[in-house]
Design a protein around this motif. Structure first.
Motif, PDB file in Angstrom:
ATOM      1  N   HIS A  32      39.104  40.931  30.340  1.00 25.70           N
ATOM      2  CA  HIS A  32      39.169  39.712  29.542  1.00 25.70           C
ATOM      3  C   HIS A  32      40.252  39.839  28.474  1.00 25.70           C
ATOM      4  N   ASP A  33      40.262  40.987  27.774  1.00 23.55           N
ATOM      5  CA  ASP A  33      41.256  41.201  26.718  1.00 23.55           C
ATOM      6  C   ASP A  33      42.667  41.285  27.288  1.00 23.55           C
ATOM      7  N   THR A  36      43.925  38.000  28.269  1.00 23.27           N
ATOM      8  CA  THR A  36      44.255  37.212  27.071  1.00 23.27           C
ATOM      9  C   THR A  36      45.687  37.487  26.642  1.00 23.27           C
ATOM     10  N   ILE A  37      46.041  38.778  26.538  1.00 21.58           N
ATOM     11  CA  ILE A  37      47.394  39.144  26.113  1.00 21.58           C
ATOM     12  C   ILE A  37      48.419  38.681  27.153  1.00 21.58           C
ATOM     13  N   ASN A  39      48.333  36.277  29.113  1.00 22.53           N
ATOM     14  CA  ASN A  39      48.482  34.834  29.219  1.00 22.53           C
ATOM     15  C   ASN A  39      49.339  34.225  28.126  1.00 22.53           C
ATOM     16  N   ILE A  40      49.597  34.980  27.055  1.00 20.97           N
ATOM     17  CA  ILE A  40      50.358  34.387  25.944  1.00 20.97           C
ATOM     18  C   ILE A  40      51.755  33.965  26.402  1.00 20.97           C
ATOM     19  N   ILE A  43      51.380  31.179  29.375  1.00 16.78           N
ATOM     20  CA  ILE A  43      51.012  29.806  29.007  1.00 16.78           C
ATOM     21  C   ILE A  43      52.162  29.160  28.237  1.00 16.78           C
ATOM     22  N   VAL A  46      54.292  27.786  30.811  1.00 18.17           N
ATOM     23  CA  VAL A  46      53.698  26.589  31.422  1.00 18.17           C
ATOM     24  C   VAL A  46      53.929  25.374  30.527  1.00 18.17           C
ATOM     25  N   THR A  81      45.197  33.777  34.726  1.00 13.34           N
ATOM     26  CA  THR A  81      44.392  32.727  34.110  1.00 13.34           C
ATOM     27  C   THR A  81      43.084  32.524  34.869  1.00 13.34           C
ATOM     28  N   PHE A  82      43.163  32.542  36.177  1.00  9.95           N
ATOM     29  CA  PHE A  82      41.949  32.296  36.951  1.00  9.95           C
ATOM     30  C   PHE A  82      40.970  33.444  36.786  1.00  9.95           C
ATOM     31  N   HIS A  84      40.774  35.251  34.050  1.00 11.04           N
ATOM     32  CA  HIS A  84      40.265  35.072  32.696  1.00 11.04           C
ATOM     33  C   HIS A  84      39.184  33.995  32.649  1.00 11.04           C
ATOM     34  N   VAL A  85      39.489  32.885  33.304  1.00 11.61           N
ATOM     35  CA  VAL A  85      38.604  31.721  33.257  1.00 11.61           C
ATOM     36  C   VAL A  85      37.258  32.018  33.933  1.00 11.61           C
ATOM     37  N   GLU A  88      35.311  34.324  31.676  1.00  9.45           N
ATOM     38  CA  GLU A  88      34.806  33.615  30.500  1.00  9.45           C
ATOM     39  C   GLU A  88      33.592  32.766  30.866  1.00  9.45           C
ATOM     40  N   PHE A 114      37.302  28.717  41.996  1.00 11.64           N
ATOM     41  CA  PHE A 114      38.601  29.098  41.448  1.00 11.64           C
ATOM     42  C   PHE A 114      39.380  30.007  42.391  1.00 11.64           C
TER      43      PHE A 114
ATOM     44  N   THR B  43      39.300  25.164  30.727  1.00 12.17           N
ATOM     45  CA  THR B  43      38.998  25.506  32.117  1.00 12.17           C
ATOM     46  C   THR B  43      38.958  24.250  32.974  1.00 12.17           C
ATOM     47  N   LEU B  46      42.405  23.033  33.407  1.00 11.24           N
ATOM     48  CA  LEU B  46      43.125  23.912  34.337  1.00 11.24           C
ATOM     49  C   LEU B  46      42.790  23.538  35.779  1.00 11.24           C
ATOM     50  N   PHE B  47      41.515  23.250  35.992  1.00 14.85           N
ATOM     51  CA  PHE B  47      41.066  22.852  37.324  1.00 14.85           C
ATOM     52  C   PHE B  47      41.793  21.575  37.766  1.00 14.85           C
ATOM     53  N   TRP B  82      46.275  18.684  24.295  1.00 18.30           N
ATOM     54  CA  TRP B  82      46.043  19.825  25.190  1.00 18.30           C
ATOM     55  C   TRP B  82      46.774  21.059  24.676  1.00 18.30           C
ATOM     56  N   VAL B  86      45.355  24.694  23.526  1.00 15.71           N
ATOM     57  CA  VAL B  86      45.852  25.956  24.087  1.00 15.71           C
ATOM     58  C   VAL B  86      46.242  26.915  22.964  1.00 15.71           C
ATOM     59  N   TYR B  89      43.158  28.194  21.232  1.00 17.88           N
ATOM     60  CA  TYR B  89      42.408  29.126  22.064  1.00 17.88           C
ATOM     61  C   TYR B  89      43.101  30.489  22.140  1.00 17.88           C
ATOM     62  N   ILE B  90      44.420  30.463  22.315  1.00 14.80           N
ATOM     63  CA  ILE B  90      45.178  31.722  22.385  1.00 14.80           C
ATOM     64  C   ILE B  90      45.087  32.464  21.047  1.00 14.80           C
ATOM     65  N   VAL B  97      40.785  39.955  20.354  1.00 16.81           N
ATOM     66  CA  VAL B  97      41.345  41.198  20.893  1.00 16.81           C
ATOM     67  C   VAL B  97      41.585  42.193  19.760  1.00 16.81           C
ATOM     68  N   ASN B 100      38.446  43.668  18.642  1.00 15.24           N
ATOM     69  CA  ASN B 100      37.936  44.653  19.596  1.00 15.24           C
ATOM     70  C   ASN B 100      38.541  46.028  19.387  1.00 15.24           C
TER      71      ASN B 100
END
Lengths: 134, 152
Positions: A32-33, A36-37, A39-40, A43, A46, A81-82, A84-85, A88, A114, B43, B46-47, B82, B86, B89-90, B97, B100
């Motif tokens: 998960h962690d 997250t990193i 995806n920065i 995304i 994207v 992403t998938f 992660h999702v 989650e 997914f 999510t 995203l779908f 959106w 994003v 959320y990030i 993180v 953690n």
């Protein structure tokens, strides 16, 4: 709810066996962690892509998406992403769905949906790449 | 995760962790749970996004339909909302993180980093908005005109 937790003849030990710490929790948490990193930047790409293609013709769209960098980043985006999702949502279901049967169905269902969508997205990317010609 | 051992009904309906309804949420808990809510919303988007992408890859008609839908002025604002979600959320994810690995793990720095995430999300969204329409520049230049007119 429709969840009946009838008392069973299983002993508490029998119920606990196979459910305990099977050394999977840390793996799930770390994935998960890490996603997250990862995806920065993905995304960010994207958002930049959607932003850049907001007035694009179909040709411009396919040319953009068939660029090698686009393909690599898009496939990576789908994978991380998938992952992660689904992780989650699994945690959400495990936290808030009390019925074990329903919970299992939801977790597996989300993973399956997914997985199908992920494969479909990657195939779509490949289709654009190979029909446009890199 | 305690499964109800007996069949008494109220025991099975106890709130599960993380408790949302038993006490007023402090700032950091509120940020955490809204991060999760945003995650669920993202999510869903995203779908939709990926399904749409798959459809678009296969058909020019769907692409053209998509672009005519996106011509609607509200579509741009939808994209900005959106993008804000994003960013939020990030940012929240990075916070978690860092927690953690033990960085900033106390209430005060939690509140600070939470506010920082909110501020950065707003700024990034405004930046994106600016990049899309150049509104801020227009606002500045139109303001300048009025100042110049006032000076004369």
């Amino acid at each position: 709810m429709g969840c009946s937790d009838k008392s069973s003849i299983q002993t508490p030990l029998a119920k606990a066996k196979g459910l305990g710490s099977a050394h999977h929790g840390t793996h799930h948490h770390m994935l998960h962690d890490i996603t997250t990193i990862a995806n920065i930047p993905l995304i960010g790409w994207v958002i930049y892509t959607i932003f850049s293609l907001r007035n694009a013709t179909y040709e411009e769209f396919t040319v953009w998406m068939s660029h090698p960098v686009s393909i690599v980043v898009a496939v990576l985006f789908v994978l991380t992403t998938f992952k992660h999702v689904t992780g989650e949502l699994q945690v959400v279901f495990e936290d808030y769905v009390p019925c074990r049967v329903m919970r299992t169905i939801l977790v597996l269902g989300v993973k399956l949906v997914f997985l199908v969508l992920g494969v479909a997205s990657i195939v779509a990317l490949m289709k654009i790449a190979f029909t446009t010609g890199v | 995760m305690a499964e109800a051992q007996n069949s008494s009904d109220h025991k099975a309906k106890r709130p599960l962790s993380p408790h949302l309804q038993v006490y007023r949420l402090p700032y950091n808990a509120l940020m955490s749970i809204s991060g999760r809510a945003v995650g669920i919303i993202l999510t869903a988007t995203l779908f939709v996004l990926c399904s749409w992408f798959v459809a678009v890859a296969w058909s020019l008609e769907i692409y053209n339909m998509t672009m005519s839908l996106l011509n609607h002025p509200l579509a741009g604002y939808g994209f900005l909302v959106w993008a804000f979600l994003v960013f939020f959320y990030i940012g929240n994810g990075v916070r978690h993180v860092l927690w953690n690995v033990g960085i900033g793990l106390n209430e005060k720095s939690g509140i600070f980093s939470g506010n920082l995430v909110l501020l950065l999300s707003v700024l990034l969204t405004l930046g994106l908005w600016q990049a899309a329409c150049g509104c801020w520049k227009m606002y500045l230049s139109s303001n300048q005109v009025t100042i110049e007119e006032g000076a004369e």
